[in-house]
Design a protein around this motif. Structure first.
Motif, short mmCIF file in Angstrom:
data_model
loop_
_atom_site.label_atom_id
_atom_site.label_comp_id
_atom_site.label_asym_id
_atom_site.label_seq_id
_atom_site.Cartn_x
_atom_site.Cartn_y
_atom_site.Cartn_z
N ASN A 1 0.90 -1.20 -0.12
CA ASN A 1 -0.15 -0.07 -0.16
C ASN A 1 0.91 1.22 0.06
O ASN A 1 1.95 1.49 0.73
CB ASN A 1 -1.01 0.00 1.31
CG ASN A 1 -1.90 1.33 1.65
OD1 ASN A 1 -1.58 1.85 2.48
ND2 ASN A 1 -2.50 1.72 0.47
N TYR B 1 0.36 5.32 0.37
CA TYR B 1 -0.55 6.39 0.87
C TYR B 1 0.13 7.72 1.18
O TYR B 1 1.31 7.81 1.62
CB TYR B 1 -1.19 5.83 2.14
CG TYR B 1 -0.61 5.55 3.40
CD1 TYR B 1 0.25 4.18 3.40
CD2 TYR B 1 -0.41 6.44 4.48
CE1 TYR B 1 1.11 4.20 4.58
CE2 TYR B 1 0.48 6.19 5.46
CZ TYR B 1 1.15 5.05 5.71
OH TYR B 1 1.80 4.83 6.90
N ASP C 1 -4.27 6.86 -2.16
CA ASP C 1 -4.03 5.63 -1.60
C ASP C 1 -4.24 4.59 -2.49
O ASP C 1 -5.11 4.46 -3.53
CB ASP C 1 -5.26 5.27 -0.48
CG ASP C 1 -5.36 4.22 0.16
OD1 ASP C 1 -6.21 3.63 0.49
OD2 ASP C 1 -3.96 3.75 0.67
N TRP D 1 -3.07 0.36 -4.07
CA TRP D 1 -3.00 -0.98 -3.40
C TRP D 1 -2.61 -1.72 -4.71
O TRP D 1 -2.71 -1.53 -5.91
CB TRP D 1 -4.23 -1.41 -3.00
CG TRP D 1 -4.65 -0.88 -1.91
CD1 TRP D 1 -5.50 0.54 -1.76
CD2 TRP D 1 -4.43 -1.32 -0.53
NE1 TRP D 1 -5.59 0.68 -0.56
CE2 TRP D 1 -5.20 -0.31 0.29
CE3 TRP D 1 -3.92 -2.34 -0.12
CZ2 TRP D 1 -5.04 -0.45 1.64
CZ3 TRP D 1 -3.63 -2.49 1.42
CH2 TRP D 1 -4.35 -1.47 2.49
#
Length: 115
Positions: free
Chosen positions: A96, A98, A103, A105
């Motif tokens: 991940n 951020y 954000d 993934w």
């Protein structure tokens, strides 16, 4: 936009080691905080480790002392070194990235620890 691709998962015996990698493409990798999460079958997603853009790290109690998160900004890659693996570490591991409202993934990589 950042794309994340995990690799390094597999099957390992209890007590063994694996190193996961997460390669990022796109711009600005160095300014992102990075994290590894995992989801075991039938369980909720769990935060495993984080590393900030200044390389401060934090770990879940369940992996502290066994796992090490690191990053190489020159290679746009974050790593998770996993030692002394246990059967309860079996899960899909996700990378991940951020920062503020951003954000991103990866698709996940399977880690299976046999006892």
């Amino acid at each position: 936009q950042v794309q994340l691709v995990e690799s390094g998962g597999g099957l390992v015996q209890a007590g063994g080691s694996l190193r996961l990698s997460c390669a990022a493409s796109g711009s600005g990798f160095s300014i992102f905080n990075m994290a590894w999460y995992r989801r075991a079958p039938g369980k909720e997603r769990e935060l495993v480790a984080t590393i900030t853009r200044t390389s401060s790290t934090n770990y879940a109690a369940s992996v502290k002392g066994r796992f090490t998160i690191s990053r190489d900004n020159a290679k746009n890659t974050v790593y998770l070194q996993m030692n002394s693996l246990k059967s309860e570490d079996t899960a899909v591991y996700y990378c991940n990235a951020y920062r503020y409202d951003y954000d991103y993934w990866g698709q996940g990589t399977q880690v299976t620890v046999s006892s």
